[in-house]
Write a protein that holds these residues in place. Structure first.
Motif, mmCIF file in Angstrom:
data_model
loop_
_atom_site.group_PDB
_atom_site.id
_atom_site.type_symbol
_atom_site.label_atom_id
_atom_site.label_comp_id
_atom_site.label_asym_id
_atom_site.label_seq_id
_atom_site.Cartn_x
_atom_site.Cartn_y
_atom_site.Cartn_z
ATOM 1 N N CYS A 102 -1.566 15.531 -3.751
ATOM 2 C CA CYS A 102 -2.116 14.623 -2.387
ATOM 3 C C CYS A 102 -2.136 15.688 -0.802
ATOM 4 O O CYS A 102 -0.875 14.848 -0.363
ATOM 5 C CB CYS A 102 -1.721 13.358 -2.233
ATOM 6 N N ASN A 129 -1.407 13.793 3.106
ATOM 7 C CA ASN A 129 -1.283 12.226 3.087
ATOM 8 C C ASN A 129 -0.400 10.956 4.473
ATOM 9 O O ASN A 129 1.097 10.384 4.031
ATOM 10 C CB ASN A 129 -0.844 12.037 1.611
ATOM 11 N N LYS A 141 0.948 -1.379 -0.241
ATOM 12 C CA LYS A 141 0.222 0.175 0.413
ATOM 13 C C LYS A 141 0.456 1.636 -0.486
ATOM 14 O O LYS A 141 1.635 1.633 0.868
ATOM 15 C CB LYS A 141 -0.998 -0.206 1.484
ATOM 16 N N ASN A 142 0.986 2.168 -0.937
ATOM 17 C CA ASN A 142 1.496 3.387 -0.950
ATOM 18 C C ASN A 142 2.725 3.035 -0.700
ATOM 19 O O ASN A 142 3.806 3.412 -0.326
ATOM 20 C CB ASN A 142 1.045 4.061 0.647
ATOM 21 N N ILE A 182 -2.817 8.064 0.113
ATOM 22 C CA ILE A 182 -3.976 7.060 -0.068
ATOM 23 C C ILE A 182 -5.423 7.589 0.009
ATOM 24 O O ILE A 182 -6.050 7.528 -0.599
ATOM 25 C CB ILE A 182 -3.801 5.537 1.393
ATOM 26 N N THR A 183 -5.626 8.547 0.768
ATOM 27 C CA THR A 183 -6.341 9.155 0.998
ATOM 28 C C THR A 183 -6.581 11.037 0.961
ATOM 29 O O THR A 183 -5.318 10.400 1.294
ATOM 30 C CB THR A 183 -7.437 8.949 1.946
ATOM 31 N N CYS A 184 -6.565 11.497 -0.127
ATOM 32 C CA CYS A 184 -6.250 12.658 -0.742
ATOM 33 C C CYS A 184 -7.179 13.969 0.417
ATOM 34 O O CYS A 184 -8.774 13.546 0.034
ATOM 35 C CB CYS A 184 -5.394 13.592 -1.952
ATOM 36 N N GLN A 222 1.246 7.173 4.863
ATOM 37 C CA GLN A 222 -0.207 6.509 5.434
ATOM 38 C C GLN A 222 -0.252 5.089 4.516
ATOM 39 O O GLN A 222 0.753 5.061 3.919
ATOM 40 C CB GLN A 222 -1.369 7.442 4.236
ATOM 41 N N GLY A 223 -0.462 4.253 5.103
ATOM 42 C CA GLY A 223 -0.142 2.682 5.463
ATOM 43 C C GLY A 223 1.234 2.306 5.492
ATOM 44 O O GLY A 223 1.099 1.385 6.193
#
Length: 271
Positions: free
Chosen positions: A60, A63, A42-43, A49-51, A81-82
């Motif tokens: 992003c 982040n 992930k990432n 990942i979420t922005c 993130q992640g």
């Protein structure tokens, strides 16, 4: 005469093709992935990942998280993130050196990080961990689940350091060429202790330009979970002990086993 012109033309084509091949081999595209296959992380490039909703295209905002290995949030630690940030703090019994808690940031491809030297390997973001007049032994880890037990996976990442005890010479490294050691590691059973003897490591040095660290390979344990580690160790308390990471990659080197449907046994023969 016609034969000589034809022969000269053929020779020119061969020479030109050979020149193109030589240039292509000597100067590979640095943006090419280090490993082939589907990236299981992930990432992996720290692009987020979420922005935040007002993020421009390709960017992003926000982040990052406050994830740390001891569960305590710190104002100076921004974890991608992640991932989870870890470090050694105080005297480490393994080497008797005194390490400090690093600062961690997800840095954008904007001044002062655009370089030279460039602090982003690809995309718009990378990760920076640093200790100001502090030795550091720190990094990031990620637990990866849902893997095929006993398959072989391979992990690598790009990294480089700015290691120098003065500001002379600008943002370039100086002094001891063994000051900053980079390591990539895999715990085959998904453990999250960065100093566990179960971790398989690969290491390397890189200053002022991104180089591939690794790859390292390991066989996935029975649970189908591994943990990957990015780790940088700065030996001395230099003024600038900066470690930069980008473009991590975890891939299968042996394909996952394809499940097969076992047909039911035939019905008993009537007597």
């Amino acid at each position: 005469m016609i034969y000589k012109r034809t022969l000269i033309g053929v020779l020119l084509v061969v020479v030109l093709l050979g020149t193109v091949s030589a240039f292509s081999w000597a100067a590979p595209n640095p943006s090419q992935p280090a490993q082939e296959g589907t990236n299981l992380l992930k990432n992996p490039g720290f692009e987020g990942i979420t922005c935040r909703s007002d993020s421009p295209a390709g960017w992003c905002y926000d982040n990052w998280t406050r994830e740390t290995f001891n569960g305590i949030p710190y104002a100076e630690i921004f974890t991608p993130q992640g991932w989870v940030t870890f470090w050694s703090e105080g005297v480490n019994p393994a080497d008797s050196r005194n390490y400090g808690r690093p600062e961690c940031k997800v840095i954008p491809n904007q001044p002062p990080f655009v370089g030279p030297p460039a602090r982003i390997h690809s995309g718009n973001y990378a990760v920076m961990q640093f200790g100001f007049f502090r030795a550091i032994d720190s990094g990031l880890y990620q637990v990866v689940t849902g893997l095929t037990p006993h398959a072989t996976v391979q992990f690598s990442a790009y990294a480089h350091a700015w290691a120098c005890d003065t500001d002379e010479g600008g943002p370039y490294s100086c002094g001891d060429t063994y000051q900053m050691l980079f390591r990539v590691g895999i715990d085959p059973n998904g453990g999250t202790d960065p100093w566990s003897p179960n971790i398989v490591w690969a290491s390397g040095y890189s200053y002022d330009e991104y180089r591939l660290i690794g790859p390292v390979q390991a066989e996935v344990g029975d649970a189908g979970t591994v943990t990957v580690f990015l780790r940088a160790t700065a030996t001395w308390a230099y003024k600038h002990n900066d470690a930069y990471w980008d473009d991590a990659s975890l891939v299968y080197t042996t394909p996952p086993a394809t499940p097969t449907n076992t047909p039911p046994p035939p019905p008993p023969t009537p007597t």
